[in-house]
Each structure stands twice: as structure tokens, then as C-alpha cells.
Design a protein around this motif. Structure first.
Motif, PDB file in Angstrom:
ATOM      1  N   ALA A 271     -84.641  44.370 -16.472  1.00 54.17           N
ATOM      2  CA  ALA A 271     -84.611  44.479 -15.010  1.00 54.17           C
ATOM      3  C   ALA A 271     -83.987  43.238 -14.384  1.00 54.17           C
ATOM      4  CB  ALA A 271     -86.018  44.683 -14.468  1.00 54.17           C
ATOM      5  N   MET A 272     -84.241  42.067 -14.967  1.00 54.49           N
ATOM      6  CA  MET A 272     -83.683  40.829 -14.434  1.00 54.49           C
ATOM      7  C   MET A 272     -82.179  40.789 -14.645  1.00 54.49           C
ATOM      8  SD  MET A 272     -84.942  38.235 -12.808  1.00 54.49           S
ATOM      9  CE  MET A 272     -83.554  38.192 -11.700  1.00 54.49           C
ATOM     10  N   MET A 273     -81.694  41.264 -15.783  1.00 51.40           N
ATOM     11  CA  MET A 273     -80.246  41.320 -16.015  1.00 51.40           C
ATOM     12  C   MET A 273     -79.577  42.219 -14.984  1.00 51.40           C
ATOM     13  SD  MET A 273     -80.049  41.591 -20.186  1.00 51.40           S
ATOM     14  CE  MET A 273     -78.241  41.684 -20.191  1.00 51.40           C
ATOM     15  N   ILE A 274     -80.183  43.372 -14.727  1.00 50.07           N
ATOM     16  CA  ILE A 274     -79.631  44.311 -13.750  1.00 50.07           C
ATOM     17  C   ILE A 274     -79.639  43.694 -12.353  1.00 50.07           C
ATOM     18  CG2 ILE A 274     -80.068  46.511 -12.581  1.00 50.07           C
ATOM     19  CD1 ILE A 274     -81.097  47.571 -15.320  1.00 50.07           C
ATOM     20  N   ARG A 275     -80.703  43.000 -12.016  1.00 47.64           N
ATOM     21  CA  ARG A 275     -80.827  42.394 -10.695  1.00 47.64           C
ATOM     22  C   ARG A 275     -79.746  41.328 -10.460  1.00 47.64           C
ATOM     23  NH1 ARG A 275     -84.653  41.533  -6.597  1.00 47.64           N
ATOM     24  NH2 ARG A 275     -84.791  39.378  -5.830  1.00 47.64           N
ATOM     25  N   ILE A 276     -79.531  40.464 -11.444  1.00 47.59           N
ATOM     26  CA  ILE A 276     -78.506  39.419 -11.310  1.00 47.59           C
ATOM     27  C   ILE A 276     -77.123  40.047 -11.199  1.00 47.59           C
ATOM     28  CG2 ILE A 276     -77.375  37.472 -12.455  1.00 47.59           C
ATOM     29  CD1 ILE A 276     -80.103  36.860 -13.778  1.00 47.59           C
ATOM     30  N   ALA A 277     -76.835  41.010 -12.083  1.00 50.97           N
ATOM     31  CA  ALA A 277     -75.525  41.660 -12.074  1.00 50.97           C
ATOM     32  C   ALA A 277     -75.261  42.351 -10.743  1.00 50.97           C
ATOM     33  CB  ALA A 277     -75.421  42.653 -13.229  1.00 50.97           C
ATOM     34  N   ASN A 278     -76.256  43.062 -10.222  1.00 54.05           N
ATOM     35  CA  ASN A 278     -76.074  43.762  -8.947  1.00 54.05           C
ATOM     36  C   ASN A 278     -75.848  42.788  -7.792  1.00 54.05           C
ATOM     37  OD1 ASN A 278     -76.141  46.484  -9.668  1.00 54.05           O
ATOM     38  ND2 ASN A 278     -78.375  46.570  -9.625  1.00 54.05           N
ATOM     39  N   TRP A 279     -76.483  41.619  -7.856  1.00 58.29           N
ATOM     40  CA  TRP A 279     -76.294  40.613  -6.815  1.00 58.29           C
ATOM     41  C   TRP A 279     -74.841  40.146  -6.792  1.00 58.29           C
ATOM     42  CZ3 TRP A 279     -81.342  38.622  -4.999  1.00 58.29           C
ATOM     43  CH2 TRP A 279     -81.223  37.821  -3.853  1.00 58.29           C
ATOM     44  N   ILE A 280     -74.284  39.913  -7.984  1.00 53.65           N
ATOM     45  CA  ILE A 280     -72.882  39.481  -8.079  1.00 53.65           C
ATOM     46  C   ILE A 280     -71.947  40.586  -7.610  1.00 53.65           C
ATOM     47  CG2 ILE A 280     -71.065  38.619  -9.618  1.00 53.65           C
ATOM     48  CD1 ILE A 280     -73.334  37.641 -11.480  1.00 53.65           C
ATOM     49  N   ILE A 281     -72.213  41.805  -8.069  1.00 56.13           N
ATOM     50  CA  ILE A 281     -71.376  42.950  -7.682  1.00 56.13           C
ATOM     51  C   ILE A 281     -71.325  43.095  -6.168  1.00 56.13           C
ATOM     52  CG2 ILE A 281     -71.217  45.475  -7.726  1.00 56.13           C
ATOM     53  CD1 ILE A 281     -72.471  45.322 -10.579  1.00 56.13           C
ATOM     54  N   ALA A 282     -72.471  42.990  -5.516  1.00 53.62           N
ATOM     55  CA  ALA A 282     -72.532  43.155  -4.059  1.00 53.62           C
ATOM     56  C   ALA A 282     -71.683  42.114  -3.340  1.00 53.62           C
ATOM     57  CB  ALA A 282     -73.983  43.077  -3.590  1.00 53.62           C
ATOM     58  N   ASP A 283     -71.742  40.858  -3.795  1.00 56.36           N
ATOM     59  CA  ASP A 283     -70.949  39.808  -3.148  1.00 56.36           C
ATOM     60  C   ASP A 283     -69.457  39.999  -3.394  1.00 56.36           C
ATOM     61  OD1 ASP A 283     -73.153  38.658  -2.065  1.00 56.36           O
ATOM     62  OD2 ASP A 283     -73.004  36.748  -3.131  1.00 56.36           O
ATOM     63  N   ILE A 284     -69.098  40.431  -4.596  1.00 56.89           N
ATOM     64  CA  ILE A 284     -67.683  40.690  -4.878  1.00 56.89           C
ATOM     65  C   ILE A 284     -67.176  41.849  -4.017  1.00 56.89           C
ATOM     66  CG2 ILE A 284     -66.067  41.575  -6.612  1.00 56.89           C
ATOM     67  CD1 ILE A 284     -67.525  39.917  -8.695  1.00 56.89           C
ATOM     68  N   GLU A 285     -67.956  42.913  -3.953  1.00 54.72           N
ATOM     69  CA  GLU A 285     -67.535  44.066  -3.146  1.00 54.72           C
ATOM     70  C   GLU A 285     -67.355  43.686  -1.691  1.00 54.72           C
ATOM     71  OE1 GLU A 285     -70.527  46.973  -3.946  1.00 54.72           O
ATOM     72  OE2 GLU A 285     -69.439  47.832  -5.654  1.00 54.72           O
ATOM     73  N   ASN A 286     -68.249  42.874  -1.173  1.00 55.15           N
ATOM     74  CA  ASN A 286     -68.157  42.446   0.224  1.00 55.15           C
ATOM     75  C   ASN A 286     -66.907  41.604   0.459  1.00 55.15           C
ATOM     76  OD1 ASN A 286     -69.417  42.147   2.956  1.00 55.15           O
ATOM     77  ND2 ASN A 286     -69.392  39.988   2.369  1.00 55.15           N
ATOM     78  N   ALA A 287     -66.599  40.696  -0.479  1.00 59.96           N
ATOM     79  CA  ALA A 287     -65.401  39.861  -0.341  1.00 59.96           C
ATOM     80  C   ALA A 287     -64.140  40.713  -0.453  1.00 59.96           C
ATOM     81  CB  ALA A 287     -65.402  38.765  -1.402  1.00 59.96           C
ATOM     82  N   SER A 288     -64.114  41.604  -1.428  1.00 56.35           N
ATOM     83  CA  SER A 288     -62.924  42.440  -1.652  1.00 56.35           C
ATOM     84  C   SER A 288     -62.676  43.395  -0.501  1.00 56.35           C
ATOM     85  CB  SER A 288     -63.072  43.222  -2.961  1.00 56.35           C
ATOM     86  OG  SER A 288     -63.108  42.347  -4.070  1.00 56.35           O
ATOM     87  N   LEU A 289     -63.746  43.847   0.138  1.00 56.49           N
ATOM     88  CA  LEU A 289     -63.612  44.760   1.281  1.00 56.49           C
ATOM     89  C   LEU A 289     -62.750  44.147   2.371  1.00 56.49           C
ATOM     90  CD1 LEU A 289     -64.545  47.430   2.644  1.00 56.49           C
ATOM     91  CD2 LEU A 289     -66.501  46.147   3.550  1.00 56.49           C
ATOM     92  N   TYR A 290     -62.843  42.836   2.535  1.00 58.06           N
ATOM     93  CA  TYR A 290     -62.074  42.138   3.561  1.00 58.06           C
ATOM     94  C   TYR A 290     -60.869  41.405   2.979  1.00 58.06           C
ATOM     95  CZ  TYR A 290     -66.065  43.132   6.528  1.00 58.06           C
ATOM     96  OH  TYR A 290     -67.057  43.783   7.243  1.00 58.06           O
ATOM     97  N   GLY A 291     -60.532  41.720   1.716  1.00 58.08           N
ATOM     98  CA  GLY A 291     -59.352  41.127   1.096  1.00 58.08           C
ATOM     99  C   GLY A 291     -59.505  39.646   0.801  1.00 58.08           C
ATOM    100  N   ARG A 292     -60.742  39.177   0.663  1.00 57.22           N
ATOM    101  CA  ARG A 292     -60.989  37.760   0.419  1.00 57.22           C
ATOM    102  C   ARG A 292     -61.415  37.525  -1.019  1.00 57.22           C
ATOM    103  NH1 ARG A 292     -64.286  38.008   5.391  1.00 57.22           N
ATOM    104  NH2 ARG A 292     -66.093  37.957   3.995  1.00 57.22           N
ATOM    105  N   LYS A 293     -61.116  36.334  -1.507  1.00 60.51           N
ATOM    106  CA  LYS A 293     -61.625  35.935  -2.812  1.00 60.51           C
ATOM    107  C   LYS A 293     -63.075  35.489  -2.661  1.00 60.51           C
ATOM    108  CE  LYS A 293     -58.396  32.901  -3.733  1.00 60.51           C
ATOM    109  NZ  LYS A 293     -57.614  31.881  -4.496  1.00 60.51           N
ATOM    110  N   LEU A 294     -63.851  35.737  -3.685  1.00 59.10           N
ATOM    111  CA  LEU A 294     -65.252  35.351  -3.701  1.00 59.10           C
ATOM    112  C   LEU A 294     -65.387  33.841  -3.520  1.00 59.10           C
ATOM    113  CD1 LEU A 294     -68.203  36.352  -4.251  1.00 59.10           C
ATOM    114  CD2 LEU A 294     -67.794  35.795  -6.663  1.00 59.10           C
ATOM    115  N   HIS A 295     -66.291  33.446  -2.637  1.00 62.57           N
ATOM    116  CA  HIS A 295     -66.527  32.020  -2.391  1.00 62.57           C
ATOM    117  C   HIS A 295     -67.996  31.721  -2.653  1.00 62.57           C
ATOM    118  CE1 HIS A 295     -65.938  28.057  -0.470  1.00 62.57           C
ATOM    119  NE2 HIS A 295     -67.197  28.221  -0.044  1.00 62.57           N
TER     120      HIS A 295
END
Length: 419
Positions: A271-295
Motif C-alpha cells: 500500500a505504501m508503494m502504491i501511495r508514493i507512486a500515485n503521489w508522483i503520478i499526480a504531480d507529473i500529470e498536473n505539470a504535463s497538463l499545463y505543458g510544464r516540467k515537474l518542479h
């Protein structure tokens, strides 16, 4: 008034899926023999530098950074027996008037005759390559006085000649390690059980002395909490996905940041592996949605940017998000009991490395075999047999302990005819 909470943690060896994941993590740990060597080498390098004219009385602090500082070291990218360890050498006033490349050259020169296989100057550090495949990176740093937690500037100079791109980069590895430690408290039961298995695996009984600036005391607790164990497995997964990849890969310090952000004591390992991975995915998706690189920046030093050299493009971060989605999807299928045993083992071998997964499975088989010889059964808290002997030996399907976080998972075994 601050209240300190004590967490027991969940024993990862109580659940079949978490158990194989924990055994994989054991197989990629820094072994006790190399851990002891790392501590000795750490001090020996400092002694060597302080004996040279250039660095005499010029080393203010010599301390671990990165995975070494938060007790999350695993085998190197694409290997099972190489380990990268990182040290910061905080330098005195003599170096403050020097250009970044000059500082790196001075460090390289001082270590040129050091008794290792190879000494190599990198963009931000000098690396010592030992015969036993340990790599020690020494990063020179200049303290930014008046700031917190040893905030410093480190060198960034590609060489071989001076360039207009040469610079000093803000860094606070020491402060970040403290932040991570606060976010990921000790989970006593989890750490105790993992440490016991680690001792059994390596037959190690030594206890190292704990010192403020010393390498974390792995002989007492290899991994102190589930978030760090999950971080190690995600780093291993990343390493396997990028084997043979020529460019930069998602940095470990960025993954460590997300492990700290997502940490949730008393979670199961999967569950912890899934939680960490989903946190990263969400931030990447949010950055990519606006054409920005992850910061991603150091939470205790905003000018210390963990993503300053990766990702190089939106496409590159989206590629990593795809890898993480596959990780989440397959772990969730396993947790729900929707993956056949042989398929699960094949997926684990393909995504965490054939050698370490086979070793992990062999370790479990050996433990079960020993329990059979001693007429012992391995029971869960709820009374279920975790690894029935006939199922392991003959391939007969057995029902594992269901994860508390998964409702109505259908019975299955995590192991097929061959483990």
C-alpha cells in the motif's frame, strides 16, 4: 508542547505479497560487510584529505547525503552488487575565492594517489571506485553562513576547461535528511522484524556505535519504517526500467522527497508503494497538463531544486509516469488476488531483476523448509497459515493472509510451481 507518537508498524513478513517484496528489498540492501567498510572508508578519506597541504584545516564538516543519510541505500543502477555512497565535504575559507572547476580539480589532485581502482572527477563531485564495486562520491561544498541546517553551495563544472556554464548550486542535503527523518518516524515492530531477517540473512551480530555525523547505524535497524522500505523498492523498480538508458533518469532525491511527503505510518508495504507512486503520478500529470516540467524543491531550501537536471522535457516525465502506472496497476492486481502465481513471479522478475527476485523466493522457501523440519507452522494473527509447506514444495495452491486494506480478496497463492 510537542507530542511524540510511537508507531509499531506492520510486519511485512505477515502478508504473502508484502513478504516477497520485503525479501526483494533485503536482496538489494547494502550488506553488513560493506556497511562496515563504508564507515571506515568515510573516515579514511577525510583523514587522507586533511593530511594534504591543500585541505589541511579546511574541512569543516564531512557528512553523508542522499540515500546514505536517510538509510535508503540500495544496489546501483542496473546491478545487484554495486553501491553508490555520497559524502559532502564542507570546505573552509581557502576555497571561497576559487572557481567551481578549480575546487573540483583540487579535490581530484588531493585524491589522485588514493589506494582505489580509479579516481574520477565528475560534474559535481569526485568519485572513488573501490575493487569491491563500492563507489564513494565526495562533493565539495561551501557553507552559506547565516542560513539553516548547513545550507551550502556545491560545484557544478563539467570541464575539462572552464566554461560560462560553470556555477555554484544551492544545496541543503543535511536539512533535507532531517526533514525526511521527521516525516518518517520509527515503526518499531516493522523495523525490528526487518532487522531480524537481515541479521538472519547475513549472520551478522555486530552493533555499530551511533554518532551524529556517522553513517546511519544499519547494524541496528536497516530500515526504520515502511516508507523507506517502499522507497527502496521504487528506486529498484526505476533502476530496472532504465537499464541501458543513456540519458538522465528520475533522481533518487526526488523519489525520497515523495516518500517523505506520502509517508503514512502503520501502512502495509504494498500500500505504501502504491501511495508514493500515485503521489508522483499526480504531480507529473498536473505539470504535463499545463505543458510544464515537474518542479520539486528541497522543502527546507527552495533554491535547492531536486529536478534541476531531470526531467529534460515533458515527454520524459510522462514516460516515467507510464512506468509508475504500470507498477500501481500490477501491485493492485496482486493485492486483489487477480494475478496468477506464475504471472506474478514473472512480472516481479522482469521489473525488479531476475536475480534478486529468485533469491528472495529461495529465501522464503528456505525459511518454510526450516519450519517444516522443526515441525513449525507460520500463522497469521487471524489464525491462517501464511505459507503452508505442501503448497510451497509441491505447487499446490494455498490461501494467503488477506491484507486488512483489501476487502473480499479471492483466495490465491503468490507462488507457482517454480519459485
Amino acid at each position: 508542547m510537542n507530542t511524540q507518537y510511537a508507531f509499531s508498524g506492520i510486519n511485512p513478513f505477515d502478508d504473502p505479497l508484502d513478504r516477497i517484496l520485503a525479501e526483494i528489498a533485503l536482496s538489494i540492501q547494502l550488506p553488513p560487510s560493506l556497511h562496515d567498510k563504508a564507515k571506515g572508508r568515510y573516515q579514511a578519506v577525510r583523514n587522507h584529505l586533511e593530511a594534504t597541504v591543500a585541505f589541511r584545516d579546511q574541512i569543516e564538516h564531512f557528512y553523508p547525503q542522499g540515500s546514505m543519510a536517510i538509510d535508503a541505500t540500495i544496489s546501483n543502477r542496473g546491478t545487484d552488487d554495486e553501491f553508490d555512497l555520497d559524502i559532502v565535504s564542507q570546505l573552509g575559507g581557502r576555497f571561497r575565492a576559487m572557481e567551481p572547476l578549480e575546487i573540483l580539480r583540487a579535490l581530484e589532485t588531493a585524491l589522485a594517489d588514493y589506494p582505489v581502482q580509479r579516481v574520477r572527477r565528475q560534474t559535481r563531485c569526485v568519485t572513488l571506485y573501490y575493487a569491491d564495486k563500492m563507489h564513494l562520491d565526495i562533493t565539495p561544498a561551501l557553507r552559506e553562513y547565516g542560513t539553516r541546517d548547513r545550507e551550502s553551495f556545491i560545484t557544478d563544472a563539467k570541464g575539462p576547461a572552464h566554461s560560462s556554464d560553470d556555477r555554484l548550486v544551492d544545496m541543503n542535503a543535511y536539512g533535507f535528511a532531517g526533514w525526511y527523518d521527521e516525516r518518517t518516524p520509527l515503526e518499531a515492530r516493522m523495523a525490528s522484524e526487518f532487522n531480524r531477517r537481515w541479521r538472519d540473512m547475513y549472520h551478522d551480530t555486530a552493533k555499530a556505535d551511533a554518532e551524529v555525523d556517522d553513517v546511519p547505524d544499519q547494524t541496528h535497524f536497516i530500515v526504520k519504517n515502511t516508507a523507506t522500505l517502499a522507497l527502496q523498492l521504487i528506486k529498484r523498480y526505476r533502476n530496472i526500467q532504465y537499464v541501458g538508458y543513456a540519458g538522465r533518469i528520475p533522481p533518487s532525491v526526488m523519489l525520497s522527497f515523495y516518500a517523505g511527503q506520502a509517508a503514512q505510518p502503520n501502512s502495509s508495504l504494498s500500500a505504501m508503494m502504491i501511495r508514493i507512486a500515485n503521489w508522483i503520478i499526480a504531480d507529473i500529470e498536473n505539470a504535463s497538463l499545463y505543458g510544464r516540467k515537474l518542479h520539486v524543491a528541497n522543502p527546507v531550501c527552495v533554491d535547492d531544486v531536486f529536478t534541476d537536471r531531470w526531467p529534460e522535457s515533458v515527454a520524459q516525465q510522462d514516460e516515467f509516469a507510464r512506468h509508475l502506472r504500470a507498477l500501481v496497476r500490477n501491485l493492485e492486481q496482486m493485492r486483489r488476488g487477480e494475478m496468477f502465481p506464475d504471472d506474478m513471479m514473472d512480472w516481479l522478475r522482469g521489473n525488479f531483476g531476475d536475480r534478486v527476485v529468485t533469491r528472495a523466493a529461495d529465501n522464503i522457501a528456505g525459511q518454510v523448509g526450516s519450519a517444516i523440519q522443526k515441525s513449525q507452522q507460520l500463522y497469521s494473527k487471524k489464525g491462517g497459515v501464511l505459507f503452508p509447506a505442501p503448497g510451497i514444495i509441491t505447487g499446490v495452491a494455498a490461501a494467503p493472509l488477506a491484507s486488512p486494506a483489501v476487502a473480499a480478496a479471492r483466495p490465491h497463492t503468490f507462488f507457482g510451481k517454480k519459485i
